[in-house]
Design a protein around this motif. Structure first.
Motif, mmCIF file in Angstrom:
data_model
loop_
_atom_site.group_PDB
_atom_site.id
_atom_site.type_symbol
_atom_site.label_atom_id
_atom_site.label_comp_id
_atom_site.label_asym_id
_atom_site.label_seq_id
_atom_site.Cartn_x
_atom_site.Cartn_y
_atom_site.Cartn_z
ATOM 1 N N UNK A 82 -4.068 6.235 6.165
ATOM 2 C CA UNK A 82 -4.712 4.989 5.883
ATOM 3 C C UNK A 82 -3.821 4.340 4.720
ATOM 4 N N UNK A 83 -4.357 2.917 4.371
ATOM 5 C CA UNK A 83 -3.722 2.244 3.636
ATOM 6 C C UNK A 83 -4.454 2.288 2.336
ATOM 7 N N UNK A 133 0.865 -1.129 0.028
ATOM 8 C CA UNK A 133 -0.171 0.041 -0.027
ATOM 9 C C UNK A 133 0.833 1.250 -0.072
ATOM 10 N N UNK A 134 0.270 2.567 -0.389
ATOM 11 C CA UNK A 134 0.856 3.634 0.155
ATOM 12 C C UNK A 134 0.180 4.324 1.022
ATOM 13 N N UNK A 135 0.824 4.970 1.632
ATOM 14 C CA UNK A 135 0.376 5.904 3.119
ATOM 15 C C UNK A 135 0.415 7.374 2.908
ATOM 16 N N UNK A 136 1.272 7.771 2.051
ATOM 17 C CA UNK A 136 1.833 9.316 1.953
ATOM 18 C C UNK A 136 2.121 9.397 0.469
ATOM 19 N N UNK A 148 1.328 -7.927 2.906
ATOM 20 C CA UNK A 148 -0.333 -8.163 2.714
ATOM 21 C C UNK A 148 -0.979 -7.464 1.757
ATOM 22 N N UNK A 149 -1.963 -8.315 1.135
ATOM 23 C CA UNK A 149 -2.804 -7.569 0.158
ATOM 24 C C UNK A 149 -3.946 -6.916 0.723
ATOM 25 N N UNK A 150 -4.191 -5.502 0.670
ATOM 26 C CA UNK A 150 -5.262 -4.636 1.325
ATOM 27 C C UNK A 150 -6.493 -4.677 0.545
ATOM 28 N N UNK A 151 -7.350 -4.061 1.252
ATOM 29 C CA UNK A 151 -8.639 -3.832 0.940
ATOM 30 C C UNK A 151 -8.903 -2.561 0.147
ATOM 31 N N UNK A 152 -9.712 -2.440 -0.923
ATOM 32 C CA UNK A 152 -9.917 -1.102 -1.484
ATOM 33 C C UNK A 152 -11.261 -0.815 -2.021
ATOM 34 N N UNK A 171 -14.402 8.322 3.908
ATOM 35 C CA UNK A 171 -13.965 7.404 4.997
ATOM 36 C C UNK A 171 -12.723 7.958 5.597
ATOM 37 N N UNK A 172 -11.675 8.376 4.788
ATOM 38 C CA UNK A 172 -10.419 8.895 5.322
ATOM 39 C C UNK A 172 -10.807 9.938 6.572
#
Length: 501
Positions: free
Chosen positions: A111-112, A93-96, A143-147, A402-403
C-alpha cells in the motif's frame, strides 16, 4: 504540458465500457498491470483511435529510504514506450522498508504510505526523483497521497513540501483532490491552503475519486461515488489554474457505465464553475491594476520635495537619495517554523534551491535516518511490533487493519482459486495469517506463503479442501508448472504411494 482533457482510469473490468464512453480524451492504466509485449486489445484499440494512455506506477516507492530499483524503473520506461505516452506518473510514498540499509527484515506494505514532511525526507525524495527522471524516456509526474496517519515532528505543510520538491527537481505534480479531502478529514489540513501553496504551473493533471467515512476516518477507497466536497476542491483548483487534464479513478465496485458517465459530467461542471471564478478573478485583477496605474500617474504629476523619493505603484516610497541606507533585505516568514526563506546561509541556500542540491551533510545520513523511521513504522503496521513514539496508536491500529484487509482482497484477486477452495473460511484464515506473517515480497508470493502456512498447520480441516489446496500449491510453487501429461501424472502418483510405504 500538452492538453489531455477529461479521462478515466482504464481497468480490465470496465474496458469495454470505457471504449464506448463519449467524450473520453485519455485514459490511465496501472503500469504494473500492463505487459509491454502483450498490450490488452482494448488499450491497443484506444491508442489506434488517438486516445492518450498514461502508465501510472504504484510500486516504485520514491519516498522510501532506498534508491529506486533499476528493474522497476526499466519496466516503467518500457511501458511508457509501448503505450507511446507523453509522461509517466508515480506517488510520493513509501511502500517497503527494512533490508540492508537498516540491517532489519525486508517488509512490504502492499500500500502507499505517507512520507514524513521533513528536510531529511525531502532530500531523499529529491534524489530519488532525479534518479527516476534520468532513467525514464518521458517526463515524470508525482502524486500526493491520502493518509490515515500523521508523522510526528513534521517541518512543512503539504503545499510547502510539494513546492520545494518541484522547485528542486523540476518534476511535474499530479494533484489528487480526493486525497486533499482525505487529509482534511483525517489530518485536519485545509485543502484551500494546500492549493494556495502549490506551484500551479507544475501541475501535470488532476485525479478525482470517491471514498467513504467510517468512525471519523475517511477511506480513499476508489470504490464509491465522488462526493460533493471533492468536487468543490476541484472547483477551487480550477479557479486558480486550468489543469491540462482531469481523470476519474475507480478501482472496485464498478457501477453501470451510465453512472460513471454521470460522474464525468459532474467533473466537467465542477471545472466549468472553477473556470468562471478564474475569469472573474482575472477581470478584477485587471481593473484594480488599471486603477492603480491611473492613481500612480496622478501622483507623478504632483510636485515632489527634493530627497523625499517617489512612490511606486503600490504607494511605497522608494527612498530617493537615501535608498538602501541602513535597510536590510525584506524577508518573508515561511510559516513552517524554519525561519525566513533564504535565511539559512544566503547564497548557499539560494544555490541549493536553484540546483536541487541536498543539505551539506549529504543524503546518505538522511537515508539511514529515514530508513530506520520507516522500518519502525511499517513493522508496527504489519508485524505487530510496538508503535513508535509520537504516533497515534488508534490510527496506527486503523491503518494496520486496513492494510491486512487490502492484502486479503488483492491475494483473492491474484489467486482467485483460494477463496473458492477455502470458501467462507478464506478471509478469517488470511487475516489470522497476516497478523504474524508480514509480506516480504509481492502478492503472488504472499498467496503461496499463505497456502504453505495453512498446509503446515493442518488446515483446512476438510480433507477434500486440503487436497485441493495442496494440489494448487504444488502446481504453482515449482520453477515451472507441473506437467499434465498422463505419464508424468502416473509417475507422481506412484512416487506418493512409495513415499507412504
Amino acid at each position: 504540458m500538452e492538453r489531455l482533457g477529461t479521462g478515466i482510469g482504464w481497468r480490465p473490468e470496465i474496458a469495454d465500457a470505457v471504449e464506448r464512453m463519449p467524450g473520453i480524451d485519455w485514459v490511465e492504466a496501472v503500469a504494473e498491470n500492463v505487459c509491454p509485449g502483450h498490450l490488452p486489445d482494448s488499450l491497443r484499440r484506444l491508442r489506434e483511435r488517438g486516445v492518450t494512455v498514461v502508465p501510472h506506477g504504484v510500486s516504485l516507492g520514491l519516498g522510501g529510504a532506498d534508491r529506486p530499483d533499476a528493474g522497476r524503473l526499466t519496466a516503467l520506461a518500457e511501458r511508457a514506450q509501448a503505450l507511446g505516452s507523453p509522461l509517466v506518473t508515480e506517488h510520493i510514498a513509501f511502500v517497503r522498508a527494512g533490508g540492508s540499509l537498516t540491517a532489519s527484515p525486508h517488509l512490504e506494505a502492499g500500500h502507499l504510505l505517507p512520507v514524513p514532511r521533513t528536510r531529511d525526507a525531502l532530500d531523499v525524495l529529491c534524489e530519488n526523483v532525479r534518479i527516476a527522471q534520468d532513467s525514464l524516456p518521458v517526463p515524470l509526474a508525482v502524486e500526493n497521497i491520502a493518509a490515515l496517519i500523521c508523522w510526528p515532528g513534521e517541518e512543512m505543510t503539504e503545499g510547502q513540501f510539494l513546492y520545494d520538491l518541484a522547485d528542486r527537481t523540476g518534476v511535474r505534480l499530479l494533484i489528487d483532490v480526493a486525497n486533499l479531502h482525505t487529509n482534511h478529514v483525517n489530518r485536519g489540513e485545509d485543502p484551500a491552503k494546500a492549493l494556495a501553496e502549490l506551484p500551479l504551473e507544475a501541475i501535470a493533471y488532476v485525479h478525482v475519486a470517491g471514498g467513504f467515512e467510517r468512525d471519523g476516518v475517511w477511506h480513499d477507497s476508489h470504490a464509491h461515488p465522488v462526493p460533493r466536497p471533492v468536487l468543490d476542491i476541484l472547483t477551487d483548483l480550477a479557479s486558480r489554474v486550468c489543469p491540462a487534464g482531469v481523470l476519474l479513478e475507480r478501482d472496485e465496485n464498478f457501477p453501470e457505465p451510465a453512472e460513471l458517465e454521470g460522474e464525468l459530467t459532474s467533473i466537467r461542471r465542477a471545472l466549468e464553475a472553477g473556470a468562471v471564478e478564474r475569469v472573474k478573478t482575472q477581470f478584477r485583477s485587471t481593473v484594480l491594476a488599471a486603477a492603480g496605474r491611473a492613481q500612480a500617474g496622478r501622483r507623478d504629476e504632483a510636485p515632489v520635495r527634493a530627497g523625499s523619493g517617489r512612490r511606486d505603484e503600490a504607494g511605497r516610497v522608494d527612498g530617493g537619495l537615501f535608498a538602501g541606507a541602513g535597510a536590510g533585505p525584506r524577508e518573508e516568514a515561511r510559516g513552517d517554523g524554519a525561519g525566513p526563506r533564504g535565511h539559512e546561509t544566503g547564497a548557499v541556500e539560494a544555490t541549493r534551491g536553484a540546483f536541487g542540491l541536498p543539505h551539506q551533510q549529504g543524503v546518505d545520513g538522511a537515508r539511514q535516518r529515514l530508513g530506520l523511521a520507516q522500518a519502525a513504522l511499517l513493522s508496527a503496521l504489519v508485524a505487530g511490533t510496538p508503535v513508535p513514539e509520537g504516533f497515534d496508536r488508534t490510527r496506527i491500529g486503523v491503518q494496520a487493519r486496513a492494510l491486512a484487509a487490502k492484502r486479503a482482497d488483492v491475494v483473492a484477486k491474484v489467486a482467485p482459486e483460494l477463496p473458492v477452495i477455502l470458501g467462507a473460511e478464506y478471509r478469517t484464515a488470511f487475516l489470522g495469517y497476516a497478523q504474524t506473517r508480514p509480506m516480504t515480497a509481492g502478492y503472488r508470493r504472499d498467496a503461496l506463503t499463505f497456502a504453505e502456512h495453512l498446509l503446515s498447520t493442518g488446515h483446512p480441516g476438510d480433507t477434500q479442501a486440503r487436497r485441493e489446496l495442496r494440489e494448487w500449491w504444488l502446481e504453482r510453487s515449482g520453477p515451472t508448472p507441473r506437467s499434465r501429461r498422463p505419464a508424468h501424472r502416473f509417475a507422481r502418483a506412484t512416487r506418493r504411494v512409495l513415499l507412504r510405504r
